[in-house]
Design a protein around this motif. Sequence first.
Motif, PDB file in Angstrom:
ATOM      1  N   THR A 248       0.860  -1.177   0.000  1.00 55.38           N
ATOM      2  CA  THR A 248       0.000   0.000   0.000  1.00 55.38           C
ATOM      3  C   THR A 248       0.902   1.234   0.000  1.00 55.38           C
ATOM      4  OG1 THR A 248      -0.088   0.329   2.395  1.00 55.38           O
ATOM      5  CG2 THR A 248      -1.633  -1.276   1.461  1.00 55.38           C
ATOM      6  N   PRO A 249       0.359   2.404  -0.227  1.00 54.14           N
ATOM      7  CA  PRO A 249       1.184   3.611  -0.167  1.00 54.14           C
ATOM      8  C   PRO A 249       1.800   3.874   1.214  1.00 54.14           C
ATOM      9  CG  PRO A 249      -0.816   4.057  -1.388  1.00 54.14           C
ATOM     10  CD  PRO A 249      -0.966   2.677  -0.786  1.00 54.14           C
ATOM     11  N   VAL A 250       1.284   3.224   2.265  1.00 57.02           N
ATOM     12  CA  VAL A 250       1.826   3.448   3.607  1.00 57.02           C
ATOM     13  C   VAL A 250       2.679   2.297   4.105  1.00 57.02           C
ATOM     14  CG1 VAL A 250       0.038   5.074   4.289  1.00 57.02           C
ATOM     15  CG2 VAL A 250      -0.316   2.638   4.679  1.00 57.02           C
ATOM     16  N   GLY A 251       2.875   1.248   3.303  1.00 62.61           N
ATOM     17  CA  GLY A 251       3.720   0.123   3.694  1.00 62.61           C
ATOM     18  C   GLY A 251       3.135  -1.199   3.236  1.00 62.61           C
ATOM     19  N   GLN A 252       3.733  -2.271   3.721  1.00 66.59           N
ATOM     20  CA  GLN A 252       3.305  -3.621   3.359  1.00 66.59           C
ATOM     21  C   GLN A 252       2.376  -4.149   4.452  1.00 66.59           C
ATOM     22  OE1 GLN A 252       6.353  -6.693   3.275  1.00 66.59           O
ATOM     23  NE2 GLN A 252       5.460  -7.463   1.384  1.00 66.59           N
ATOM     24  N   LEU A 253       1.143  -4.463   4.073  1.00 72.84           N
ATOM     25  CA  LEU A 253       0.105  -4.858   5.008  1.00 72.84           C
ATOM     26  C   LEU A 253      -0.095  -6.368   4.967  1.00 72.84           C
ATOM     27  CD1 LEU A 253      -2.106  -3.700   6.908  1.00 72.84           C
ATOM     28  CD2 LEU A 253      -3.589  -3.575   4.905  1.00 72.84           C
ATOM     29  N   GLU A 254      -0.094  -6.995   6.125  1.00 74.34           N
ATOM     30  CA  GLU A 254      -0.337  -8.436   6.205  1.00 74.34           C
ATOM     31  C   GLU A 254      -1.832  -8.717   6.184  1.00 74.34           C
ATOM     32  OE1 GLU A 254       1.521 -10.656   9.338  1.00 74.34           O
ATOM     33  OE2 GLU A 254       3.399  -9.564   9.102  1.00 74.34           O
ATOM     34  N   MET A 255      -2.206  -9.824   5.546  1.00 65.83           N
ATOM     35  CA  MET A 255      -3.591 -10.295   5.539  1.00 65.83           C
ATOM     36  C   MET A 255      -3.685 -11.427   6.561  1.00 65.83           C
ATOM     37  SD  MET A 255      -5.014  -8.498   3.152  1.00 65.83           S
ATOM     38  CE  MET A 255      -3.868  -7.120   3.287  1.00 65.83           C
ATOM     39  N   ALA A 256      -4.300 -11.168   7.701  1.00 61.12           N
ATOM     40  CA  ALA A 256      -4.389 -12.171   8.760  1.00 61.12           C
ATOM     41  C   ALA A 256      -5.373 -13.273   8.385  1.00 61.12           C
ATOM     42  CB  ALA A 256      -4.794 -11.518  10.082  1.00 61.12           C
ATOM     43  N   SER A 257      -6.523 -12.902   7.830  1.00 64.41           N
ATOM     44  CA  SER A 257      -7.500 -13.905   7.393  1.00 64.41           C
ATOM     45  C   SER A 257      -8.370 -13.322   6.296  1.00 64.41           C
ATOM     46  CB  SER A 257      -8.363 -14.389   8.561  1.00 64.41           C
ATOM     47  OG  SER A 257      -9.187 -13.347   9.034  1.00 64.41           O
TER      48      SER A 257
ATOM     49  N   LEU B 174      -7.035  -7.574   8.888  1.00 64.03           N
ATOM     50  CA  LEU B 174      -5.748  -6.995   8.521  1.00 64.03           C
ATOM     51  C   LEU B 174      -4.744  -7.190   9.640  1.00 64.03           C
ATOM     52  CD1 LEU B 174      -7.148  -3.692   7.019  1.00 64.03           C
ATOM     53  CD2 LEU B 174      -6.595  -5.804   5.813  1.00 64.03           C
ATOM     54  N   GLY B 175      -3.554  -7.603   9.280  1.00 62.32           N
ATOM     55  CA  GLY B 175      -2.473  -7.792  10.240  1.00 62.32           C
ATOM     56  C   GLY B 175      -1.628  -6.535  10.347  1.00 62.32           C
ATOM     57  N   PRO B 176      -0.419  -6.662  10.866  1.00 64.58           N
ATOM     58  CA  PRO B 176       0.443  -5.498  11.060  1.00 64.58           C
ATOM     59  C   PRO B 176       0.940  -4.906   9.743  1.00 64.58           C
ATOM     60  CG  PRO B 176       1.580  -7.514  11.715  1.00 64.58           C
ATOM     61  CD  PRO B 176       0.175  -7.892  11.379  1.00 64.58           C
TER      62      PRO B 176
END
Length: 115
Positions: A36-45, A76-78
């Motif tokens: 994303t424009p603000v960083g890499q977002l983890e998909m928790a589920s 959404l994860g960290p």
Amino acid sequence: MLFRSAFHEGLRSGAITLAFRRWRRPSVRAGGTLLTPVGQLEMASVDPVALETISAAELLDEWRRGHEGEVYRIALGPLHPDPRLALRRDAACRHGGRHCCGPCAQPGAALSLGR
């Protein structure tokens, strides 16, 4: 999967922890990441959910108009730093330190090209 810029600060701060999407098939998967424009977002589920279980009335109205597919709840994860930034820095270091702000740009730093 995209997030409007109005949601970027919420993603950055961790205030946004859920997203809902209507897809014919999911475009993200649990355990994956999304740049994303603000960083890499983890998909928790990523789980299918019955539309009736979502309470936001205006959201329901928008989804009922002209969209096809199943509704998915995405936990959404960290958020992590964008890994491309480190790759750019490392690539510059491998090329003699040009455009590098790391230790390889300092005078006297050794550079191994593997030859």
